[in-house]
Write an enzyme that holds these catalytic residues in place. Structure first.
Site, mmCIF file in Angstrom:
data_model
loop_
_atom_site.group_PDB
_atom_site.id
_atom_site.type_symbol
_atom_site.label_atom_id
_atom_site.label_comp_id
_atom_site.label_asym_id
_atom_site.label_seq_id
_atom_site.Cartn_x
_atom_site.Cartn_y
_atom_site.Cartn_z
ATOM 1 N N HIS A 285 0.805 -1.229 0.000
ATOM 2 C CA HIS A 285 0.000 0.000 0.000
ATOM 3 C C HIS A 285 0.829 1.266 0.000
ATOM 4 O O HIS A 285 0.304 2.361 0.211
ATOM 5 C CB HIS A 285 -1.015 -0.007 1.144
ATOM 6 N N ARG B 84 -7.280 15.479 0.528
ATOM 7 C CA ARG B 84 -6.041 16.235 0.726
ATOM 8 C C ARG B 84 -5.317 16.399 -0.608
ATOM 9 O O ARG B 84 -5.675 15.767 -1.589
ATOM 10 C CB ARG B 84 -5.122 15.462 1.676
HETATM 11 C C1 MV4 Z 1 -9.980 -3.371 -2.568
HETATM 12 C C2 MV4 Z 1 -9.301 -4.265 -3.416
HETATM 13 C C3 MV4 Z 1 -10.030 -5.241 -4.042
HETATM 14 N N1 MV4 Z 1 -11.352 -5.331 -3.847
HETATM 15 N N2 MV4 Z 1 -11.306 -3.514 -2.405
HETATM 16 C C4 MV4 Z 1 -6.176 -1.047 -0.903
HETATM 17 C C5 MV4 Z 1 -6.070 0.395 -0.540
HETATM 18 C C6 MV4 Z 1 -7.434 0.860 -0.251
HETATM 19 N N3 MV4 Z 1 -7.646 2.143 -0.843
HETATM 20 C C7 MV4 Z 1 -8.329 -0.186 -0.817
HETATM 21 N N4 MV4 Z 1 -7.492 -1.234 -1.336
HETATM 22 C C8 MV4 Z 1 -8.018 -2.256 -2.045
HETATM 23 N N5 MV4 Z 1 -9.353 -2.406 -1.922
HETATM 24 C C9 MV4 Z 1 -11.956 -4.472 -3.021
HETATM 25 N N6 MV4 Z 1 -13.254 -4.613 -2.811
HETATM 26 C C10 MV4 Z 1 -7.937 -4.130 -3.553
HETATM 27 C C11 MV4 Z 1 -7.291 -3.135 -2.864
HETATM 28 C C12 MV4 Z 1 -5.874 -3.122 -3.038
HETATM 29 C C13 MV4 Z 1 -5.224 -2.091 -3.647
HETATM 30 C C14 MV4 Z 1 -5.890 -0.969 -4.088
HETATM 31 C C15 MV4 Z 1 -5.236 0.041 -4.697
HETATM 32 C C16 MV4 Z 1 -3.853 -0.037 -4.846
HETATM 33 C C17 MV4 Z 1 -3.182 -1.116 -4.408
HETATM 34 C C18 MV4 Z 1 -3.845 -2.155 -3.803
HETATM 35 C C19 MV4 Z 1 -3.118 -3.256 -3.372
HETATM 36 C C20 MV4 Z 1 -3.761 -4.263 -2.768
HETATM 37 C C21 MV4 Z 1 -5.143 -4.203 -2.596
#
Ligand code: MV4
Length: 504
Positions: A241, A298
């Site tokens: 992240h 932000r």
């Molecule tokens: C998710 C997802 C897959 N499905 N939600 C990670 C950060 C936060 N903003 C939400 N995130 C994620 N939510 C659902 N329903 C996968 C991620 C996620 C991810 C998102 C953006 C950038 C990198 C990531 C790495 C792993 C998981």
């Protein structure tokens, strides 16, 4: 009132440090606004201290005892006569109570209204607010359901699912569950973690969207109800992240999709009466379905890539908006031109699991030249400590095409010299030499699951990938369609000579 003063101000207190403090200083000075820096004992020699019109020490190195102490900031504001506060990112930027406290202190908070921060900081409220405005959210449950209801919902959505903390953000307090028998333990663990991390143990379930890209839309909203989008940023290349590389535009976003996502992002911001710069995060799946994830209320680390492709100075716009000015352009006038890539240069060792590296930066030679921008807050003699995050600088390269941006990035990474601490520059060089990056074939799992510092793509594969990328843009195609067939089969590279000719 909405807890936000919108009025003229003449002196801004910058409640931050490092490169973002420098970035805000520069925008203030451009507009002829006086600046006040604050610093901890560790930052006495920092450039934001030297470049500000005045600077005040606010305590020892730990942020808890300095940059995070609102009372100390208000005291400095009073002493210096600052009438506005810019929080930068991190620290107090997304604390609604801090924005409200600024209001109570008669200070202009250069950011969104407290209520917008509060709603977007609570996943359940945020999802409800934007869904009511017609924004597609990831299928999920309400918060605080009993286990039996969660089990039922998960079975209906289908596994895998994600347990998410209502108060979480940026991936904190998130747990994947692949099988129904693992749900009870995951829910208990997530609740405990969320309670410890956020003081709020509320959780809910979302369907997991797999193999998705993380694409976000930059917004500017003025205090007169006008909300504009500045196109997207591709942020899929991250590790645990922490974003490592961002770019604008995104490989997978056509002009039609950009306008569609932009309109949805604008609707999401309007749903909470948003004001200032903000970002809507989406997950985009392989079929180009996009789902609202969260809003960052932000200025973001990666804002420069958007500045380079739109020509809009986002921090200047934030200052103008906080002064009550109207956005001067119409949506149709905002055009994405060229390509920008940002590499976050961190003090960490990519050959040793990205282990943080501390110590003194003895030498730093910063690249420059055509299409190169470096935002940094470090200097020779700077001590990398565990007190603050490990980002040393942001290296941002612009090109007419993505291929040109990559070539400039390679050249700039080669010029960059940092001595005294280990940096992730080799990681970025490796990425700029990987045909999967060059051809745009990656999603959020790429860095963690498919990328190794030990793999090397053959030079002719790379050259072909770069040329294909350049050619694809000239033709409005996706380079991945050109590079993918037999990309690793260097003996049978029938495209190679064709693209090589394009170079001449
Ligand atoms: C998710 C997802 C897959 N499905 N939600 C990670 C950060 C936060 N903003 C939400 N995130 C994620 N939510 C659902 N329903 C996968 C991620 C996620 C991810 C998102 C953006 C950038 C990198 C990531 C790495 C792993 C998981």
């Amino acid at each position: 009132m909405n807890g936000l003063h919108i009025r003229r101000f003449d002196k801004v207190l910058i409640a931050n440090r490092g490169e973002i403090a420098m970035r805000v200083l520069r925008a203030c000075h451009k507009l002829g606004i006086q600046t006040v820096a604050v610093f901890s004992d560790a930052d006495r020699n920092a450039p934001h201290v030297r470049h500000a019109d005045e600077a005040y020490c606010i305590g020892p190195p730990p942020a808890r005892e300095s940059y995070l102490v609102a009372e100390k900031l208000f005291e400095v504001a009073k002493r210096s006569g600052a009438d506005a506060i810019h929080p930068g990112y991190g620290f107090l930027a997304e604390r609604s109570a801090f924005a409200q406290a600024c209001y109570n202190e008669e200070l202009v908070f250069i950011g969104p209204p407290p209520r917008a921060i509060e709603v977007m900081g609570d996943k359940e409220m945020a999802r409800a607010a934007v869904a009511a405005a017609g924004v597609q959210i990831v299928p999920g449950t309400a918060a605080n359901l009993p286990l039996s209801a969660l089990q039922e919902a998960a079975a209906e959505m289908g596994y895998p699912v994600l347990v998410k903390a209502v108060a979480g953000g940026g991936g904190k307090g998130m747990r994947p569950v692949y099988r129904s028998q693992d749900l009870p333990d995951a829910v208990e663990a997530a609740k405990r973690e969320a309670l410890a991390a956020f003081g709020d143990g509320s959780i809910y379930l979302e369907k997991m969207i797999t193999a998705a890209r993380h694409i976000e839309i930059q917004l500017l909203a003025d205090s007169h109800g006008k909300v504009l989008h500045l196109g997207e940023r591709e942020c899929s290349l991250q590790r645990r992240h922490q974003k490592l590389i961002e770019e604008a535009p995104s490989f997978v976003v056509s002009e039609a999709l950009r306008q569609k996502m932009g309109a949805v992002a604008v609707a999401a911001a309007k749903a909470v009466d948003y004001v200032s710069a903000g970002t809507i995060e989406f997950l985009v799946d392989r079929d180009k379905n996009f789902y609202f994830l969260e809003m960052n209320t932000r200025l973001q680390v990666e804002h420069p890539v958007t500045e380079l492709v739109t020509g809009i100075d986002i921090v200047t716009e934030q200052l103008r908006i906080a002064r009550g000015r109207k956005l001067r352009f119409a949506q149709e006038e905002i055009k994405v031109k060229g390509w920008a890539i940002e590499c976050r240069i961190n003090a960490e060792d990519p050959y040793d699991g990205f282990l943080p590296s501390t110590g003194m930066i003895t030498t730093i030679q910063i690249p420059s030249g055509p299409g190169v921008r470096v935002d940094t807050g470090v200097y020779p003699g700077y001590e990398v400590t565990p007190y603050y995050d490990s980002m040393i600088s942001k290296l941002i390269c612009y090109g007419e095409t993505r291929g040109e941006a990559v070539l400039r990035m390679r050249r700039a990474l080669e010029e960059y010299r940092i001595m005294g601490v280990k940096t992730n520059i080799p990681f970025h060089q490796h990425m700029m030499d990987s045909h999967r990056f060059i051809s745009g074939q990656f999603d959020t799992r790429f860095v963690e699951e498919r990328f190794s510092m030990d793999d090397r793509d053959a030079p002719n594969v790379l050259e072909a990938a770069i040329l294909a990328t350049l050619a694809a843009h000239q033709r409005g195609q996706q380079a991945s369609q050109i590079v993918a067939p037999g990309a690793r089969d260097t003996s049978n590279w029938k495209w190679y000579s064709r693209w090589a000719q394009l170079r001449r």
